[in-house]
Design a protein around this motif. Structure first.
Motif, mmCIF file in Angstrom:
data_model
loop_
_atom_site.group_PDB
_atom_site.id
_atom_site.type_symbol
_atom_site.label_atom_id
_atom_site.label_comp_id
_atom_site.label_asym_id
_atom_site.label_seq_id
_atom_site.Cartn_x
_atom_site.Cartn_y
_atom_site.Cartn_z
ATOM 1 N N ASP A 226 4.004 0.468 5.025
ATOM 2 C CA ASP A 226 4.378 -0.974 5.029
ATOM 3 C C ASP A 226 5.924 -1.404 4.704
ATOM 4 O OD1 ASP A 226 1.449 -1.352 5.079
ATOM 5 O OD2 ASP A 226 1.208 -1.865 3.064
ATOM 6 N N THR B 11 1.541 -2.878 -6.168
ATOM 7 C CA THR B 11 1.328 -1.491 -5.596
ATOM 8 C C THR B 11 -0.024 -1.034 -5.587
ATOM 9 O OG1 THR B 11 2.159 -0.422 -7.466
ATOM 10 C CG2 THR B 11 3.840 -1.061 -5.952
ATOM 11 N N SER C 144 5.170 4.974 2.211
ATOM 12 C CA SER C 144 4.313 3.481 2.440
ATOM 13 C C SER C 144 4.841 3.264 4.062
ATOM 14 C CB SER C 144 4.976 2.594 1.642
ATOM 15 O OG SER C 144 4.187 1.490 2.288
ATOM 16 N N ARG D 2 0.723 -1.177 -0.176
ATOM 17 C CA ARG D 2 0.163 0.143 0.078
ATOM 18 C C ARG D 2 0.911 1.124 0.151
ATOM 19 N NH1 ARG D 2 -4.833 0.412 3.999
ATOM 20 N NH2 ARG D 2 -5.591 -0.908 2.170
ATOM 21 N N VAL D 3 0.452 2.052 -0.831
ATOM 22 C CA VAL D 3 1.468 3.566 -1.190
ATOM 23 C C VAL D 3 0.492 4.549 -0.981
ATOM 24 C CG1 VAL D 3 2.973 4.400 -2.712
ATOM 25 C CG2 VAL D 3 2.968 2.211 -2.636
#
Length: 87
Positions: free
Chosen positions: A40, A80, A38, A22-23
């Motif tokens: 993440d 992404t 991110s 996830r961006v």
């Protein structure tokens, strides 16, 4: 798909499970760029003047960061999930 940053994501990557990232993207009007970060993937911060260029930058940086975090083990390109945050 398994999300990068979730528990055991590195083990899942080693098993060949596709990864998801996830961006978050914001537009910095003052600087005239899009900025991607991110939560993440530690260290992912990119900027570019267009979304197309930003996607390219994010993909390149993601490959580099994953390679470093996986200790040079080949990792498949994650999918992404770019999210544009409008203020």
């Amino acid at each position: 798909m398994y999300r990068i940053g979730f528990p055991f994501w590195k083990q899942m990557a080693r098993l060949g499970v596709p990864l998801k990232l996830r961006v978050n993207v914001i537009r910095d009007d003052e600087a005239g760029v899009f900025v991607a970060t991110s939560d993440d993937l530690r260290g992912l911060v990119c900027e570019a003047t267009s979304m197309d260029d930003l996607v390219k930058e994010v993909n390149l940086a993601t490959c580099e960061l994953l390679s470093l975090q996986m200790h040079s083990m080949p990792v498949p390109q994650p999918i992404t999930d770019l999210r544009l945050c409008l203020a």
